[in-house]
Enzyme design. Structure first.
Site, short mmCIF file in Angstrom:
data_model
loop_
_atom_site.label_atom_id
_atom_site.label_comp_id
_atom_site.label_asym_id
_atom_site.label_seq_id
_atom_site.Cartn_x
_atom_site.Cartn_y
_atom_site.Cartn_z
N CYS A 152 -11.04 -15.17 -5.05
CA CYS A 152 -9.49 -14.86 -5.52
C CYS A 152 -9.77 -16.40 -6.66
CB CYS A 152 -8.77 -15.50 -4.43
SG CYS A 152 -9.00 -16.80 -3.87
N GLU A 209 -5.99 -23.30 5.36
CA GLU A 209 -6.12 -23.09 3.99
C GLU A 209 -4.17 -24.13 3.84
OE1 GLU A 209 -8.29 -20.28 2.10
OE2 GLU A 209 -7.05 -19.63 2.95
#
Length: 618
Positions: A399, A307
């Site tokens: 998230c 990420e």
């Protein structure tokens, strides 16, 4: 404990407006906020119950059952689901501050009661550690996300304090922060969280309470990062920005959201301590990030494996990660840099990210989400997990959805700032606002059809007797603008900046900013290998894309090329919403004279999981 929020003492003297002093009334952003309030937040509460996030906190409070969380690819159970509850609570706090809602309030009361019951007498609070890991705190700072979760708890508490004067969450957050300070403060052990985020929250806690211990703890955590306390982990020390001191790291590195949250905390600490060197370090990283590692949509982070940011100009459209949380984090960081410097380029970055990289993460219905935001999806593609090409109602690692909720719920706070010299308008929406300027209170009424139309009308409703300056941002994409006011009208110099009018204002004075919005054909930087030889189309703050839903039957998007012999044109798109403006894009490779309707990038994947591309080959 102070009942008034102490505002940031930004280097440039810019003051954010209290949430009660700005109201978005109508138009595009008002509609997105209404959808968030009426559909997304109730959906979020339902998902928090289904996912186990609320149930896990009930277990920590002594309830019966089993901890609920799916495992990641390493086999580790997600330890950070508490933060989803806190982000949702932050969003609800901002919403209830604007207007009452009995159903939202009842759901929030239920969640707050669960959080309060889960907190131990010593202030510690983390359902994963309390239920799964035997209750011993801080044995895995690298992956445990304990500070990270408390950071989101603090931010929720600050929202409820500022929006409602309700300090139930603040009492919980203070006990939790005090527990961390006792163990990790100046006289305690050295430690940082593998996921930054608590640093900016601790600064906000100081601003709310006046207790500077929290600011000192945030500064200590920043100074400790980069000293190898977290080790190499699975992806190397740069993954969690532990490879170099915050003041020395020349560029962004590692996990995109971690880096951006870390730099948010660094700006907050720099502003409070008047630390120009620390602020300069963040600005250096930001400048490099925007120049070499940011997608046209404002998306950040090109690598799926960790990420993370890729190499300079490594911006593949089809393999873009561009996590929704990273785009949101870029807004949080750019806002802090705008407050600290007053430079309009940071407001440009906020605008680009919001209208493209952030809003692409949520469906037009408000109940389905993207975690990653690619700039291309092929007609013929490999099997994909949920959330890749077709939005998902929630995620095991959720998230992004509650992060979207809290940003949309607080969006009016990003529109304007003030200082002793006047009011600065950074983002445009139909709204009413008031701010303190030299001599007293000024009130403004703003009307606009933004982002579809470029006229912004500002009417002075109330003004003190002394002169002050009204400043309006001229976006970097705008090459022709005209400003008219009580003293006349005239064209503005091309390029980004601000248009400013200084005078003694009276009620009824009106200023009109006309921003020209032609279709722009955008060339990529030649160093971005993945899209060399392609073009994209944009208009105003919006990036556009072509979807297979707008192509003739039996036509594959990959067969088509840009036709340089014809010009793109503006077309209405009522099928996507009231007032939506699309672009007719000239294409070659299909039938002669073929054109396709390009739509705003944020609106893709609302008509099924078809092919899409932003960059069109010549």
């Amino acid at each position: 404990m102070s009942t008034e929020a102490r505002r940031p003492t930004a280097t440039a003297g810019r003051r954010p407006l209290e949430p009660s002093r700005v109201t978005i009334l109508d138009g595009f952003l008002a509609e997105r906020q209404r959808t968030n309030r009426q559909r997304t937040l109730p959906h979020g509460f339902d998902q928090l119950q289904r996912s186990g996030a609320l149930g896990n906190l009930r277990l920590a409070a002594g309830g019966d059952g089993h901890y609920q969380a799916l495992a990641d690819t390493s086999g580790a159970t997600f330890p950070f689901l508490d933060s989803d509850v806190y982000k949702w609570l932050e969003a609800v706090g901002w919403e209830l501050g604007r207007a009452a809602d009995p159903d939202l309030a009842a759901a929030a009361d239920q969640a707050i009661a669960v959080v309060a019951a889960a907190q131990r007498p010593d202030g510690y609070l983390n359902s994963y550690v309390q239920v799964v890991r035997g209750g011993t705190p801080h044995t895995d700072l690298a992956w445990g996300h304990e500070f990270y979760c408390i950071g989101h708890l603090i931010q929720a508490a600050v929202a409820w304090h500022r929006a409602l004067g309700d300090d139930r969450l603040l009492a919980i957050a203070v006990r939790a922060a005090d527990r961390i300070d006792r163990e990790f403060g100046p006289a305690g052990r050295e430690g940082v969280d593998g996921h930054p985020g608590i640093e900016m929250a601790l600064v906000e806690l100081t601003r709310v309470t006046g207790e500077r211990r929290y600011l000192a703890l945030a500064a200590r955590m920043l100074d400790l990062r980069g000293r190898g306390l977290l080790g190499q982990g699975r992806f190397g020390a740069a993954y969690w920005q532990d490879h170099a001191p915050v003041r020395d790291a020349p560029t962004v590195a590692g996990h995109a959201v971690r880096q951006l949250y870390l730099d948010c905390g660094a700006v907050d600490v720099a502003v409070e301590l008047d630390d120009h060197a620390l602020l300069a370090a963040v600005r250096r990283r930001w400048d490099d990030l925007v120049r070499t590692r940011t997608y046209l949509t404002g998306g950040m982070g090109s690598r799926h494996r960790d990420e993370s940011f890729g190499d300079p100009y490594e911006l593949p459209p089809d393999r873009a990660y561009a996590e929704t949380c990273a785009a949101i984090a870029s807004v949080l960081l750019a806002w802090r840099l705008l407050l600290a410097t007053g430079e309009p380029g940071y407001a440009d970055a906020i605008e680009r990210a919001l209208y493209n990289g952030v809003l692409s993460g949520i469906s037009l219905t408000g109940t389905r989400f993207f975690y990653v935001n690619p700039l291309q999806r092929r007609t013929r593609h490999a099997e994909e997990p949920a959330g890749h090409g077709e939005r998902a109602p929630w995620y095991p690692c959720a998230c992004c959805p509650p992060n979207l909720m809290r940003l949309l719920s607080s969006w009016e706070q990003y529109l304007a700032t003030s200082d002793d010299g006047g009011i600065q308008l950074h983002q445009y929406a139909t709204c009413e606002l008031q701010a303190e300027v030299a001599g007293g209170t000024a009130r403004l009424a703003v009307r606009t059809g933004y982002p579809w139309h470029g006229r912004v009308t500002v009417r002075v409703v109330q003004a003190p007797d002394q002169p002050w300056t009204l400043s309006l941002r001229v976006p970097g994409w705008c090459r022709s603008a005209v400003l008219s006011g009580p003293d006349g009208a005239g064209p503005l110099a091309p390029g980004p900046g601000t248009a400013e009018l200084s005078r003694r204002w009276t009620a009824g004075d009106t200023v009109v900013l006309e921003l020209d919005m032609p279709v722009r054909v955008v060339e990529p930087d030649p160093r971005v290998d993945a899209v060399r030889g392609c073009v994209a189309v944009a208009r105003g703050p919006l990036v556009y894309c072509v979807e297979s839903a707008d192509l003739p039957p039996e036509t594959e998007l990959e067969e088509l090329r840009w036709d340089p012999g014809r010009e793109p044109a503006v077309v209405p798109r009522p099928d996507l919403g009231e007032g939506v403006v699309g672009i007719s894009v000239p294409l070659a490779g299909g039938r002669p004279g073929l054109s396709a309707g390009a739509i705003p990038y944020f609106a893709w994947a609302n008509r099924g999981a078809g092919a899409m591309r932003v960059w069109i080959p010549r």
